[in-house]
Design an enzyme around this catalytic site. Structure first.
Site: not given
Ligand code: PEP
Ligand code: MG
Length: 403
Positions: A18, A122, A257, A281, A291, A329
């Protein structure tokens, strides 16, 4: 103070962590997973971050500095305004390109880079920048502003995905051994209706100001979707009883996800209007590779033929359900090397960090759907990330695309 930050280097973390997403949102160059960098670099040392290649130049020479200066000048697209109009493949298939945002200030970039609305807002950052729960009114104001700004193109507002890589200290108050596999996203919200209900009310009320899609993160099974829908129903009834106006015209979707969803598509498809692949995810849970952990980043690869097989399975399911909508996304949508495979899998709605849009637009307009299907088919027969990367790079070279 954002103006004081010219770049970020972290010893830990990966590209979809993040902090990386936030840095991207703020336009701050960032390199993560640079092991032992703090042992090597001292205060006041000159460094160059080449975020394109992931290289750090320590004590760059004059000629290296000059080279980067020239490169920045020639590739600077600060003023870019993309030609308006649809993005289409060479055989005329329309591909919708949307923006992912985390901060309200990013809506300015949507127009600049030619996004067709917001494919992922988000909401976590709205909670992260405070040390207390934002009120329903605070949330309503921000969601309304976002929906008004994108107008007809619409915005997908994802409900709060707190926990794991996006911990919110005053919400995620218990310590868990495996937070990524723990009480996060919709699992947490279903237990914390004191957070979920005002959140939903704020979103649905804001829905009156634009075209709204609601999106639920971290859904594992059909039971959760049924519970979510019940709560939406309750929230709506509460607002009706209090004469509060809200949108009755919005779409409900869930994120793909968690791998269990890939095996439950037939059960879930009738419960929602659309689904959006959260490849960040989905990749993490498919390969059991954190990740944000650079030690396993060699496993965490969207171009792994095994992962493309997962994507293909989802795409084929939706080909048989044309009445439902499929989008993506996760960061994969903005990775130009992945784009032909997404098109080949039948995914024509891609949402990404706005800065990625010009390059992706360019790639889409250079391939036909049939070529992409063929590339995906070949990729699925290969055995390694390297082989898939070679395949797609060859295809780019044959079309004169730089990579
Ligand atoms: C994902 O997991 O691909 C996603 C778009 O959500 P985040 O990256 O906010 O977990
Ligand atoms: Mg996610």
């Amino acid at each position: 103070p954002i103006d004081n930050i010219v770049g970020i280097v972290c010893e830990r973390g990966g590209v979809t962590a993040h902090v990386a997403i936030l840095a991207k949102a703020l336009g701050i160059p960032a390199i993560l997973g640079a092991k032992k960098i703090t042992e090597k670099v001292n205060d006041n040392d000159d460094i160059i971050l080449d975020c394109h290649s992931g290289l750090i130049y320590h004590h760059p020479t004059e000629s290296v500095i000059q080279k980067f200066g020239e490169m920045i000048e020639s590739t600077s697209n600060g003023d870019i305004k993309l030609p308006k109009g649809d993005t289409k493949t060479t055989d005329g298939k329309k591909v919708t390109l949307r923006g992912n945002i985390a901060l309200i200030s990013e809506t300015a970039q949507l127009e600049q880079y030619g996004a067709e609305g917001i494919g992922l807002y988000r909401t976590e950052f709205l909670y992260m920048i405070r040390d207390y729960l934002p009120s329903e009114e605070d949330q309503y104001r921000i969601f309304s502003k976002i929906l008004k700004e994108v107008g007809e193109k619409g915005a997908t507002i994802r409900v709060l995905d707190a926990g794991a890589d996006k911990p919110i200290p005053y919400i995620n108050t218990t310590t868990e051994d495996n937070p990524a596999l723990g009480n996060r996203g919709i699992r947490l919200l279903l237990k914390r209706q004191d957070i979920l209900k005002p959140h939903l009310k704020a979103i649905l009320r804001a829905g009156l100001h634009g075209k709204l899609k609601l999106l639920f993160p971290m859904v594992t099974n059909i039971g959760e979707v049924i519970q979510i829908k019940q709560i939406i129903n309750e929230v709506e009834n509460e607002m009706i009883a209090q004469n509060i106006e809200f949108s009755q015209d919005y779409k409900v979707g869930l994120m793909i996800e968690i791998p269990s969803i890939v095996f439950a598509l037939d059960k879930l498809v009738n419960e929602v209007d659309y689904m959006s692949i959260g490849s960040n995810d989905l990749l993490q849970y498919t390969f059991a590779a954190d990740r944000g952990n650079e030690q396993v980043s060699d496993i965490y690869k969207a171009l792994d033929p095994i992962f493309l097989c997962v994507i293909e399975k989802i795409g084929s399911f939706f080909k048989n359900h044309p009445e439902k909508h499929l989008a993506i996304c996760g960061e994969m949508a903005g990775n130009i090397l992945c784009v032909p495979f997404l098109i080949g899998a039948g995914i024509f709605d891609l949402s990404m960090a706005p800065r990625m849009l010009p390059n992706v637009k360019d790639i889409v307009s250079k391939f036909s759907v049939e070529e992409c299907e063929q590339l995906l088919k070949e990729a699925l027969s290969l055995n390694s990330v390297d082989a898939v990367t070679y395949l797609v790079k060859e295809a780019f070279t044959s079309k004169g695309i730089k990579h």
